[in-house]
Design an enzyme around this catalytic site. Structure first.
Site, PDB file in Angstrom:
ATOM      1  N   HIS A  72     -49.309 -14.432   1.080  1.00  0.00           N
ATOM      2  CA  HIS A  72     -49.394 -15.064  -0.236  1.00  0.00           C
ATOM      3  C   HIS A  72     -48.848 -14.182  -1.347  1.00  0.00           C
ATOM      4  CE1 HIS A  72     -53.300 -12.818  -0.690  1.00  0.00           C
ATOM      5  NE2 HIS A  72     -52.912 -12.803  -1.951  1.00  0.00           N
ATOM      6  N   ASP A 120     -52.233 -15.121   7.056  1.00  0.00           N
ATOM      7  CA  ASP A 120     -51.802 -14.629   5.744  1.00  0.00           C
ATOM      8  C   ASP A 120     -51.249 -13.206   5.884  1.00  0.00           C
ATOM      9  OD1 ASP A 120     -51.372 -14.285   3.071  1.00  0.00           O
ATOM     10  OD2 ASP A 120     -53.486 -14.313   2.483  1.00  0.00           O
ATOM     11  N   GLY A 216     -54.928  -8.160  -7.568  1.00  0.00           N
ATOM     12  CA  GLY A 216     -54.205  -6.900  -7.506  1.00  0.00           C
ATOM     13  C   GLY A 216     -54.499  -6.130  -6.242  1.00  0.00           C
ATOM     14  N   SER A 218     -54.884  -7.870  -3.405  1.00  0.00           N
ATOM     15  CA  SER A 218     -54.323  -8.727  -2.377  1.00  0.00           C
ATOM     16  C   SER A 218     -53.274  -7.988  -1.552  1.00  0.00           C
ATOM     17  CB  SER A 218     -53.662  -9.963  -3.006  1.00  0.00           C
ATOM     18  OG  SER A 218     -54.626 -10.850  -3.488  1.00  0.00           O
ATOM     19  N   GLY A 219     -53.310  -8.203  -0.244  1.00  0.00           N
ATOM     20  CA  GLY A 219     -52.345  -7.572   0.633  1.00  0.00           C
ATOM     21  C   GLY A 219     -52.688  -6.154   1.031  1.00  0.00           C
TER      22      GLY A 219
END
Length: 268
Positions: A72, A120, A216, A218-219
């Protein structure tokens, strides 16, 4: 002859998960400033807006030229770069290494319209290998199918906001934060009153209530210490509650990396 991402990563595993600067994990009560460069595999994924780049997501260096982040975090048409060796984004520390992205491989089953379906993940192939040193290192990947026990202690790292579910990038922390969290077993996290059927078996839950991932983050990585003393990337930050980041019984949900060994082995 092309080498798969997983093969490239495995070739490097002898040096993974062992930071030169040891993380200070003893006195943390909530998210706070991480010891600089103690999580050397954490990267900043930055997107180009106009002539400047801005932090948008975290990610993890898992091989000499490979970064694992969330699907995402990637939008078609956007231009990205990876910054390694970062700690305080407000200053030039001299440890930063910037790499362009040669190739982006989003998991083929990822669907931005159906986040709860999982998958994801995205692999980023860097244009050239970073120089590995005290500020830039590689995280270990767990064994295929590995499941962590309930209440296993782990840590989230990233530059996201600690408490509120903000979208203004100016509210992101400028320095890397360390956030303690414990694993919530799948049967707990997927139970009624928690995430229910939203959480799939290819996901892992951690944190919630006082500490959680946030915008922020995320990932970025879910870092868990293995019995061999190395740090393993057990999850990639996927989503949190749409209400607040720290909602009770709504821990951060991560893509469980040990569920995607086969996909990693197929990526060239």
């Amino acid at each position: 002859q092309r080498t798969s991402a997983l093969a490239s990563i495995k070739c490097f595993l002898f040096g993974c998960g062992t930071p030169a600067v040891k993380p200070d994990t003893n006195r943390i009560v909530n998210g706070e400033d991480a010891r600089p460069h103690s999580w050397p595999w954490q990267i900043s994924l930055q997107v180009k807006h106009g002539s400047r780049y801005h932090h948008t997501c975290g990610g993890t260096l898992v091989g000499p030229r490979w970064v694992l982040t969330a699907g995402h975090c990637i939008w078609p048409g956007d231009v990205y770069r990876v910054v390694l060796g970062e700690h305080d984004m407000s200053v030039q520390e001299g440890t930063e290494q910037i790499r362009d992205i040669l190739r982006i491989i989003v998991h083929p089953a990822w669907d931005i319209e159906h986040v709860a379906n999982g998958n994801d993940l995205a692999l980023l192939k860097l244009d050239k290998s970073p120089i590995l040193n005290d500020s830039v290192g590689v995280a270990c990947l767990p064994a295929a199918g590995e499941i962590l026990a309930h209440e296993t202690p782990c840590f989230i790292t990233g530059w996201g906001n600690l408490y509120s579910n903000v979208t203004d990038s100016s509210a992101f922390r400028t320095w890397q934060a360390l956030k303690p969290c414990t694993i919530a077993a799948h049967d707990v996290c997927s139970s009624s009153g928690w995430w229910g059927t939203t959480v799939k078996s290819t996901m892992v839950c951690a944190g919630g209530d006082v500490v959680s991932g946030c915008n922020g983050d995320s990932g970025g990585p879910l870092n868990c210490l293995g019995q061999d003393g190395r740090w393993y990337l057990q999850g990639v930050t996927s989503f949190v509650s749409s209400l607040v980041c720290n909602e009770l019984k709504k821990p951060t949900v991560f893509t469980r990396t040990s569920a995607f060994t086969e996909w990693l082995s197929e990526v060239n």
